[in-house]
Design a protein around this motif. Structure first.
Motif, PDB file in Angstrom:
ATOM      1  N   HIS B   2     -36.912 -52.248  -7.396  1.00 30.15           N
ATOM      2  CA  HIS B   2     -38.352 -52.183  -7.200  1.00 30.15           C
ATOM      3  C   HIS B   2     -39.080 -52.025  -8.520  1.00 30.15           C
ATOM      4  CE1 HIS B   2     -36.805 -48.296  -7.658  1.00 30.15           C
ATOM      5  NE2 HIS B   2     -37.915 -47.668  -7.448  1.00 30.15           N
ATOM      6  N   THR B  37     -36.719 -39.657 -10.504  1.00 28.85           N
ATOM      7  CA  THR B  37     -37.319 -40.822  -9.857  1.00 28.85           C
ATOM      8  C   THR B  37     -36.233 -41.871  -9.670  1.00 28.85           C
ATOM      9  OG1 THR B  37     -37.839 -41.885 -11.956  1.00 28.85           O
ATOM     10  CG2 THR B  37     -39.543 -40.474 -10.999  1.00 28.85           C
ATOM     11  N   ALA B  38     -36.537 -42.846  -8.836  1.00 24.13           N
ATOM     12  CA  ALA B  38     -35.571 -43.915  -8.596  1.00 24.13           C
ATOM     13  C   ALA B  38     -35.821 -45.073  -9.554  1.00 24.13           C
ATOM     14  CB  ALA B  38     -35.664 -44.368  -7.146  1.00 24.13           C
ATOM     15  N   ILE B  39     -36.267 -44.746 -10.767  1.00 27.06           N
ATOM     16  CA  ILE B  39     -36.575 -45.786 -11.751  1.00 27.06           C
ATOM     17  C   ILE B  39     -35.544 -45.768 -12.869  1.00 27.06           C
ATOM     18  CG2 ILE B  39     -38.284 -46.623 -13.406  1.00 27.06           C
ATOM     19  CD1 ILE B  39     -39.233 -46.706 -10.511  1.00 27.06           C
TER      20      ILE B  39
END
Lengths: 225, 113
Positions: B2, B37-39
């Motif tokens: 994403h 975070t999923a970053i």
């Protein structure tokens, strides 16, 4: 050349829309759940097996299904007499607040709704960052996966309020250690409420459904006071 | 993956800020990304470089300040980095801690002409 201070959350716009979604649902006293998991952990099965218990408690609910393609999940849920709307994201790996905003007119046309279950795209990474306007995020993991999953995908477990460990009937045939999985999940998020369930045998589903029903009833009663 | 939609959100905000500040070209953009975070910073960098080609942002350098998962002890008020989710104060051993950083996903500043 000059420097300009911005100091803005990257997902500020998504969060604004999510807040509006939350407001719209709250005005109608609808409790919203964002159901997330890796593909195949049993999100749709959990919804299917909860249906009877939610109906027993007079919780009328609707489901918004997020998938990349097709309306397979919506059709499965509709078979149980539950209204379901399929959202296809194309290539996007997660639902966002904007997609949910577009589904709200459909949701709100159902009278007397107490609960909205949003089944996110099967993905343990991306949905963690996107607030949809839900009251709680619920992660499903299954005993066919690794019990170290919470440590490998911490963001989603940290963002969730509830964890359902599904497929407990398979546990004897896998190396999955439920105690260890609980421990790992609580490391990442000490506030997680954890349920164990098997959609296949029905074990634990009633307890989980009762918990969700109670949250929905509480929210509705707050609206009426 | 994403990071591409995150990149789009970033460029939307930056585009708006550039217009508001009469800036025509972007030289540098600084972000803050928390550990929880999923970053993935490298993936974000890749998406950013691909997305800015041929746009008003072309050539901009992306600076990512990574923020570790940080805790503060409720007993001794010590601040520390939480490693491997041990949730434990390294000074006094208490597990009565608050998480104080790690979920950041912000644009800090931009530079340009």
């Amino acid at each position: 050349m000059h420097e300009i201070l911005i100091e803005e959350k990257i997902l500020a716009r998504n969060n604004e829309i999510a807040a509006a979604n939350r407001q719209a649902l709250s005005e109608r006293g609808i409790y919203a759940v964002n159901l997330v998991s890796s593909p195949g952990a049993g999100k749709t099965s959990l919804i299917e097996s909860m249906t009877r218990h939610l109906k027993d408690q007079s919780i009328s609910f609707a489901v918004v299904e997020g998938d990349l393609e097709g309306d397979f999940d919506a059709k499965r849920v509709e078979k149980h007499g539950v209204p379901a709307l399929q959202i296809t994201t194309g290539r996007a790996c997660h639902l966002d607040a904007h997609l949910i905003e577009h589904s709200l007119p459909w949701v709100l046309k159902h009278e007397g709704l107490k609960l909205l279950i949003i089944e996110n795209v099967g993905n343990m990474v991306c949905p963690a960052e996107y607030d949809l306007g839900e009251d709680s995020m619920i992660t499903v993991m299954s005993t066919a996966e690794g019990d170290d999953k919470p440590l490998k995908y911490p963001a989603i477990f940290a963002a969730s309020e509830v964890l359902v460990i599904n497929k407990t009937d398979l546990a004897p045939y896998t190396d999955f250690d439920i105690r260890k999985a609980r421990e790992n999940a609580l490391k990442v998020n000490p506030y997680l409420k954890i349920f164990e369930a098997s959609c296949r045998t029905g074990d634990g589903v009633k307890e989980f459904a009762a918990y969700i029903a109670k949250l929905a009833i509480t929210k509705r009663s707050l609206k009426n006071t | 993956m994403h990071e591409m939609s995150i990149t789009r959100s970033i460029l939307e905000i930056v585009g708006r800020q550039m217009a508001a500040n009469n800036m025509n070209s972007l030289k540098k953009l600084t972000l803050r990304v928390g550990e929880l975070t999923a970053i993935e910073p490298e993936v974000l960098r890749f998406c950013f470089d691909a997305a800015i080609k041929g746009t008003q942002f072309d050539g901009a350098a992306l600076i990512i300040e990574e923020v570790p998962l940080g805790g503060r002890c409720r007993e001794c008020a010590g601040e520390f980095r939480i490693t491997a989710f041990d949730n434990c104060c390294p000074k006094c051993g208490s597990t009565n801690i608050d998480r104080v950083s790690g979920d950041e996903l912000d644009i800090i500043s931009m530079e340009g002409d």
